[in-house]
Design an enzyme around this catalytic site. Sequence first.
Site, PDB file in Angstrom:
ATOM      1  CB  CYS A  33      -0.567  -0.346   0.763  1.00 23.31           C
ATOM      2  SG  CYS A  33       0.041   0.032   2.911  1.00 23.31           S
ATOM      3  CD  GLU A 147      -2.940   1.209  13.654  1.00 23.64           C
ATOM      4  OE1 GLU A 147      -2.415   0.048  12.603  1.00 23.64           O
ATOM      5  OE2 GLU A 147      -4.265   1.294  13.603  1.00 23.64           O
ATOM      6  CB  THR A 186      -5.473   1.602   9.649  1.00 24.83           C
ATOM      7  OG1 THR A 186      -4.158   0.869   9.709  1.00 24.83           O
ATOM      8  CG2 THR A 186      -5.282   3.431  10.355  1.00 24.83           C
TER       9      THR A 186
HETATM   10  O1  0K2 Z   1      -0.954  -4.943   8.889  1.00 25.44           O
HETATM   11  P1  0K2 Z   1      -0.179  -4.284  10.222  1.00 25.44           P
HETATM   12  O2  0K2 Z   1      -0.375  -3.085  11.260  1.00 25.44           O
HETATM   13  O3  0K2 Z   1       0.859  -5.705  11.531  1.00 25.44           O
HETATM   14  O4  0K2 Z   1       1.243  -4.219   9.268  1.00 25.44           O
HETATM   15  P2  0K2 Z   1       1.767  -4.857   7.936  1.00 25.44           P
HETATM   16  O5  0K2 Z   1       1.524  -5.611   8.053  1.00 25.44           O
HETATM   17  O6  0K2 Z   1       3.272  -4.048   8.561  1.00 25.44           O
HETATM   18  O7  0K2 Z   1       1.171  -3.543   6.828  1.00 25.44           O
HETATM   19  C1  0K2 Z   1       1.508  -1.766   6.962  1.00 25.44           C
HETATM   20  C2  0K2 Z   1       0.345  -1.107   7.970  1.00 25.44           C
HETATM   21  C3  0K2 Z   1       1.250  -0.594   8.375  1.00 25.44           C
HETATM   22  C4  0K2 Z   1      -0.234   0.250   9.467  1.00 25.44           C
HETATM   23  O8  0K2 Z   1      -0.970   0.334   8.985  1.00 25.44           O
HETATM   24 FE1  SF4 Z   2      -0.673   0.356   4.467  1.00 28.25          FE
HETATM   25 FE2  SF4 Z   2      -1.236   0.621   7.088  1.00 28.25          FE
HETATM   26 FE3  SF4 Z   2      -1.036   2.510   5.471  1.00 28.25          FE
HETATM   27 FE4  SF4 Z   2      -3.204   1.303   4.922  1.00 28.25          FE
HETATM   28  S1  SF4 Z   2      -2.871   2.566   7.795  1.00 28.25           S
HETATM   29  S2  SF4 Z   2      -2.291   2.729   3.621  1.00 28.25           S
HETATM   30  S3  SF4 Z   2      -2.373  -0.648   5.035  1.00 28.25           S
HETATM   31  S4  SF4 Z   2       0.633   1.447   5.873  1.00 28.25           S
END
Ligand code: 0K2
Ligand code: SF4
Length: 329
Positions: A33, A147, A186
Amino acid sequence: MNAPFPSPNPPASGPSSGKPPLRLLIAAPRGFCAGVDRAIEIVERALELYGAPVYVRHEIVHNKFVVDNLKAKGAVFVESVDQVPDGVPVIFSAHGVPKAVPAKATARGLEWLDATCPLVSKVHRQAERQIADGRHILFIGHAGHPEVIGTFGQVPEGNMTLIETVEDVAAIDVPADRELAYLSQTTLSVDDTAAIIDAILARFPAVVAPKQEDICYATSNRQGAVKQIAPDCDLVLVIGSPKSSNSLRLVEVAERAGSRGQMIQRATDIDPQWLADIATLGLTAGASAPEELVNEVIARIKELREVESEERVTAEEKITFKLPRQLAR
Ligand code: 0K2
Ligand code: SF4
């Protein structure tokens, strides 16, 4: 007459490959993303600007392949600012950090860069605003996720209650005259979160909702894409890390939509037995999983089966985020 030796170049696939056919449905959008693209670019640009080593607090995104690539370029991953040596820059991961973390880095005189996704920072600012307006926050999320820890760390302790399930809503214990607002992580399940919000609204009709949905566009688009393919699949492979909230949700979505779901980190995790009796396989990747791994997995599946693939696109994504001003070229 049979040839005495096997051909040195047997066809890898094709009608004469002898492999059983497999329909492969590839979900889109999938994979990186805008927030993940930005976070990785921040580490790469910081390495160019400052030279190695650059320290990163927590995995920049939850993907071992990404982290290992950055380690090879000179990034060092730690869990606490206390582990960063004096005089070395530190980057905060895409998941966000409690306010105390940059405060500690500043107090130590460390140079720091914030790779928190702007969509996570938006939730942080909303949390601050609700507290400033005198409300208590009901925060929908998963205990222990970075998060969630980061968002709780935006407000003074005792002002936010974590809600993980519909059942938790019945147990909320706040004074009746306290105004409430809700916010969320998120990367949650769109459907589970909707059910929790319904329960919150049923119990607290005056609760203040976020201006915009907190579940981000990437999370909901990837879930929507899996919902589209899963009913036609015997199994959906999700490329992602077991630490990755958004990737774990994709496995759940596949299973609820009538398929089986299986998380894999890379092609070597595929057990050929999984494919033995299936006609249609689905494939997607979490927001932290690079397309390189998708290609690797497709190549492995093609070694096992005669593949006819189809990409099903359910949304277009054009969003990009600016880099922090210290790194803007
Ligand atoms: O889905 P997660 O929040 O565990 O994180 P990642 O797999 O590292 O994906 C990036 C999203 C980071 C923040 O939303
Ligand atoms: Fe990507 Fe997390 Fe940002 Fe959504 S909130 S755009 S999953 S990094």
